[in-house]
Scaffold this motif. Structure first.
Motif, PDB file in Angstrom:
ATOM      1  N   PRO A  62       0.823  -1.214   0.000  1.00 47.46           N
ATOM      2  CA  PRO A  62       0.000   0.000   0.000  1.00 47.46           C
ATOM      3  C   PRO A  62       0.855   1.261   0.000  1.00 47.46           C
ATOM      4  CG  PRO A  62      -0.804  -1.569   1.630  1.00 47.46           C
ATOM      5  CD  PRO A  62       0.513  -2.093   1.123  1.00 47.46           C
ATOM      6  N   ALA A  63       0.538   2.178  -0.917  1.00 47.48           N
ATOM      7  CA  ALA A  63       1.306   3.419  -1.040  1.00 47.48           C
ATOM      8  C   ALA A  63       0.409   4.645  -1.073  1.00 47.48           C
ATOM      9  CB  ALA A  63       2.173   3.365  -2.298  1.00 47.48           C
ATOM     10  N   GLY A  64      -0.910   4.432  -1.010  1.00 49.42           N
ATOM     11  CA  GLY A  64      -1.795   5.593  -1.045  1.00 49.42           C
ATOM     12  C   GLY A  64      -3.216   5.217  -1.396  1.00 49.42           C
ATOM     13  N   LEU A  65      -3.982   6.270  -1.705  1.00 47.17           N
ATOM     14  CA  LEU A  65      -5.395   6.140  -2.018  1.00 47.17           C
ATOM     15  C   LEU A  65      -5.708   6.931  -3.274  1.00 47.17           C
ATOM     16  CD1 LEU A  65      -8.476   5.631  -1.215  1.00 47.17           C
ATOM     17  CD2 LEU A  65      -8.351   7.899  -0.174  1.00 47.17           C
ATOM     18  N   ASP A  73     -19.404  11.960 -18.809  1.00 40.77           N
ATOM     19  CA  ASP A  73     -18.882  13.175 -19.433  1.00 40.77           C
ATOM     20  C   ASP A  73     -17.577  13.675 -18.830  1.00 40.77           C
ATOM     21  OD1 ASP A  73     -20.199  13.718 -17.045  1.00 40.77           O
ATOM     22  OD2 ASP A  73     -20.738  15.751 -17.660  1.00 40.77           O
ATOM     23  N   LYS A  74     -17.240  13.192 -17.621  1.00 40.62           N
ATOM     24  CA  LYS A  74     -16.011  13.670 -16.984  1.00 40.62           C
ATOM     25  C   LYS A  74     -15.469  12.622 -16.027  1.00 40.62           C
ATOM     26  CE  LYS A  74     -18.380  16.029 -13.206  1.00 40.62           C
ATOM     27  NZ  LYS A  74     -18.705  17.295 -12.589  1.00 40.62           N
ATOM     28  N   THR A  75     -14.221  12.790 -15.689  1.00 40.39           N
ATOM     29  CA  THR A  75     -13.577  11.976 -14.670  1.00 40.39           C
ATOM     30  C   THR A  75     -13.232  12.903 -13.523  1.00 40.39           C
ATOM     31  OG1 THR A  75     -12.669  10.428 -16.285  1.00 40.39           O
ATOM     32  CG2 THR A  75     -11.583  10.524 -14.134  1.00 40.39           C
ATOM     33  N   GLU A  76     -13.704  12.557 -12.336  1.00 33.76           N
ATOM     34  CA  GLU A  76     -13.459  13.392 -11.168  1.00 33.76           C
ATOM     35  C   GLU A  76     -12.498  12.674 -10.227  1.00 33.76           C
ATOM     36  OE1 GLU A  76     -15.955  15.830  -7.734  1.00 33.76           O
ATOM     37  OE2 GLU A  76     -16.998  14.340  -8.956  1.00 33.76           O
ATOM     38  N   VAL A  77     -11.340  13.296 -10.003  1.00 30.90           N
ATOM     39  CA  VAL A  77     -10.398  12.789  -9.016  1.00 30.90           C
ATOM     40  C   VAL A  77     -10.872  13.336  -7.676  1.00 30.90           C
ATOM     41  CG1 VAL A  77      -7.995  12.693  -8.264  1.00 30.90           C
ATOM     42  CG2 VAL A  77      -8.530  12.737 -10.722  1.00 30.90           C
ATOM     43  N   LEU A  78     -11.520  12.468  -6.893  1.00 32.13           N
ATOM     44  CA  LEU A  78     -12.110  12.885  -5.632  1.00 32.13           C
ATOM     45  C   LEU A  78     -11.049  13.028  -4.550  1.00 32.13           C
ATOM     46  CD1 LEU A  78     -15.144  10.438  -5.771  1.00 32.13           C
ATOM     47  CD2 LEU A  78     -15.206  12.899  -6.213  1.00 32.13           C
ATOM     48  N   GLN A  79     -10.136  12.069  -4.493  1.00 33.83           N
ATOM     49  CA  GLN A  79      -9.050  12.104  -3.516  1.00 33.83           C
ATOM     50  C   GLN A  79      -7.857  11.353  -4.091  1.00 33.83           C
ATOM     51  OE1 GLN A  79     -10.518  10.435   0.193  1.00 33.83           O
ATOM     52  NE2 GLN A  79     -12.139  11.948   0.359  1.00 33.83           N
ATOM     53  N   LEU A  80      -6.699  11.934  -3.927  1.00 33.90           N
ATOM     54  CA  LEU A  80      -5.442  11.270  -4.269  1.00 33.90           C
ATOM     55  C   LEU A  80      -4.484  11.571  -3.132  1.00 33.90           C
ATOM     56  CD1 LEU A  80      -3.519   9.718  -6.138  1.00 33.90           C
ATOM     57  CD2 LEU A  80      -3.013  11.893  -7.276  1.00 33.90           C
ATOM     58  N   GLN A  81      -4.111  10.523  -2.432  1.00 31.81           N
ATOM     59  CA  GLN A  81      -3.189  10.675  -1.304  1.00 31.81           C
ATOM     60  C   GLN A  81      -2.063   9.673  -1.465  1.00 31.81           C
ATOM     61  OE1 GLN A  81      -5.866  10.049   2.017  1.00 31.81           O
ATOM     62  NE2 GLN A  81      -7.265  11.501   1.095  1.00 31.81           N
ATOM     63  N   ILE A  82      -0.852  10.181  -1.421  1.00 34.64           N
ATOM     64  CA  ILE A  82       0.335   9.340  -1.514  1.00 34.64           C
ATOM     65  C   ILE A  82       1.006   9.333  -0.144  1.00 34.64           C
ATOM     66  CG2 ILE A  82       2.552   8.980  -2.676  1.00 34.64           C
ATOM     67  CD1 ILE A  82       0.116   8.818  -4.583  1.00 34.64           C
ATOM     68  N   ASP A  83       1.346   8.149   0.332  1.00 34.46           N
ATOM     69  CA  ASP A  83       2.023   8.029   1.615  1.00 34.46           C
ATOM     70  C   ASP A  83       3.269   8.911   1.607  1.00 34.46           C
ATOM     71  OD1 ASP A  83       4.060   6.829   3.542  1.00 34.46           O
ATOM     72  OD2 ASP A  83       2.253   5.713   4.058  1.00 34.46           O
ATOM     73  N   PRO A  84       3.498   9.682   2.678  1.00 37.22           N
ATOM     74  CA  PRO A  84       4.666  10.571   2.705  1.00 37.22           C
ATOM     75  C   PRO A  84       5.993   9.872   2.390  1.00 37.22           C
ATOM     76  CG  PRO A  84       3.222  11.092   4.534  1.00 37.22           C
ATOM     77  CD  PRO A  84       2.664   9.846   3.869  1.00 37.22           C
ATOM     78  N   ALA A  85       6.111   8.590   2.751  1.00 36.27           N
ATOM     79  CA  ALA A  85       7.345   7.854   2.461  1.00 36.27           C
ATOM     80  C   ALA A  85       7.546   7.659   0.961  1.00 36.27           C
ATOM     81  CB  ALA A  85       7.341   6.499   3.173  1.00 36.27           C
ATOM     82  N   GLN A  86       6.467   7.788   0.176  1.00 37.10           N
ATOM     83  CA  GLN A  86       6.540   7.585  -1.276  1.00 37.10           C
ATOM     84  C   GLN A  86       6.424   8.893  -2.059  1.00 37.10           C
ATOM     85  OE1 GLN A  86       7.431   4.764  -2.443  1.00 37.10           O
ATOM     86  NE2 GLN A  86       7.251   3.672  -0.512  1.00 37.10           N
ATOM     87  N   GLN A  87       6.243  10.002  -1.361  1.00 37.53           N
ATOM     88  CA  GLN A  87       6.095  11.278  -2.049  1.00 37.53           C
ATOM     89  C   GLN A  87       7.425  11.745  -2.632  1.00 37.53           C
ATOM     90  OE1 GLN A  87       4.172  14.093   0.585  1.00 37.53           O
ATOM     91  NE2 GLN A  87       2.305  12.866   0.693  1.00 37.53           N
ATOM     92  N   GLY A  88       7.326  12.535  -3.700  1.00 33.87           N
ATOM     93  CA  GLY A  88       8.521  13.095  -4.313  1.00 33.87           C
ATOM     94  C   GLY A  88       9.233  12.161  -5.263  1.00 33.87           C
ATOM     95  N   LYS A  89       8.615  11.014  -5.552  1.00 33.47           N
ATOM     96  CA  LYS A  89       9.234  10.014  -6.431  1.00 33.47           C
ATOM     97  C   LYS A  89       8.519   9.916  -7.775  1.00 33.47           C
ATOM     98  CE  LYS A  89      10.588   7.216  -2.444  1.00 33.47           C
ATOM     99  NZ  LYS A  89      10.461   5.901  -1.794  1.00 33.47           N
ATOM    100  N   GLY A  90       7.516  10.773  -7.992  1.00 36.50           N
ATOM    101  CA  GLY A  90       6.806  10.758  -9.263  1.00 36.50           C
ATOM    102  C   GLY A  90       5.581   9.876  -9.299  1.00 36.50           C
ATOM    103  N   LEU A  91       5.211   9.280  -8.181  1.00 33.81           N
ATOM    104  CA  LEU A  91       4.070   8.368  -8.147  1.00 33.81           C
ATOM    105  C   LEU A  91       2.771   9.098  -8.477  1.00 33.81           C
ATOM    106  CD1 LEU A  91       3.069   5.500  -7.562  1.00 33.81           C
ATOM    107  CD2 LEU A  91       2.985   6.097  -5.142  1.00 33.81           C
TER     108      LEU A  91
END
Length: 153
Positions: A62-65, A73-91
């Motif tokens: 698990p690395a996020g949500l 008609d559209k795609t809605e990104v409701l929530q995108l959360q990346i675990d802080p340990a995985q942030q900054g890596k382009g995920l």
């Protein structure tokens, strides 16, 4: 990025993980915006459209949500959360780029909102999202499709 990103539908068994993830990734932004960060409010945000929640797996861990609503008609990104340990890596960028490509092929607009205190808004802008509205706490952004708008990715 030399990794495999997969998704699995979130279940009630993931609530503790999602609560911990949300506290780490979002509560600082809510606090900076003077919005509630208590456990009850945080759980309500997790439960919001829970049927659209997917656990992001990075090499099967698990690395996020990603909570996403794919409408006609559209795609809605409701929530995108990346675990802080995985942030900054382009995920996050990789995930969003895939969503933008999928929506562009389908001729859909991608929409999302971001708290004004959340530095993720810079990622969204760099991907081609434009702010179309705002309220006291959030920017409402959209990406209008077409491969020509993805050429920089």
């Amino acid at each position: 990025m030399n990794t495999t990103i997969t998704y699995r539908k979130a279940s009630e068994n993931d609530i503790d993980y999602l609560l911990d993830l949300r506290i780490k990734t979002m509560n600082p932004h809510y606090a900076d915006s003077n919005l509630p960060t208590d456990k009850e409010t945080t759980l309500k945000r997790i439960q919001y459209q829970f049927d659209k929640a997917h656990i992001i797996l990075l090499n099967n861990e698990p690395a996020g949500l990603l909570k996403i609503n794919r409408a006609d008609d559209k795609t809605e990104v409701l929530q995108l959360q990346i675990d802080p340990a995985q942030q900054g890596k382009g995920l996050g960028k990789t995930i969003l780029t895939d969503i933008l490509k999928e929506a562009s092929i389908a001729g859909k607009t991608v929409v999302l909102s971001v708290l004004k205190t959340n530095k993720a808004q810079h990622l969204y802008t760099s991907l081609g999202f434009k702010t179309v509205n705002e309220d006291e706490h959030s920017f409402f952004m959209e990406f209008q499709g077409g491969f020509e708008n993805l050429s920089h990715l």
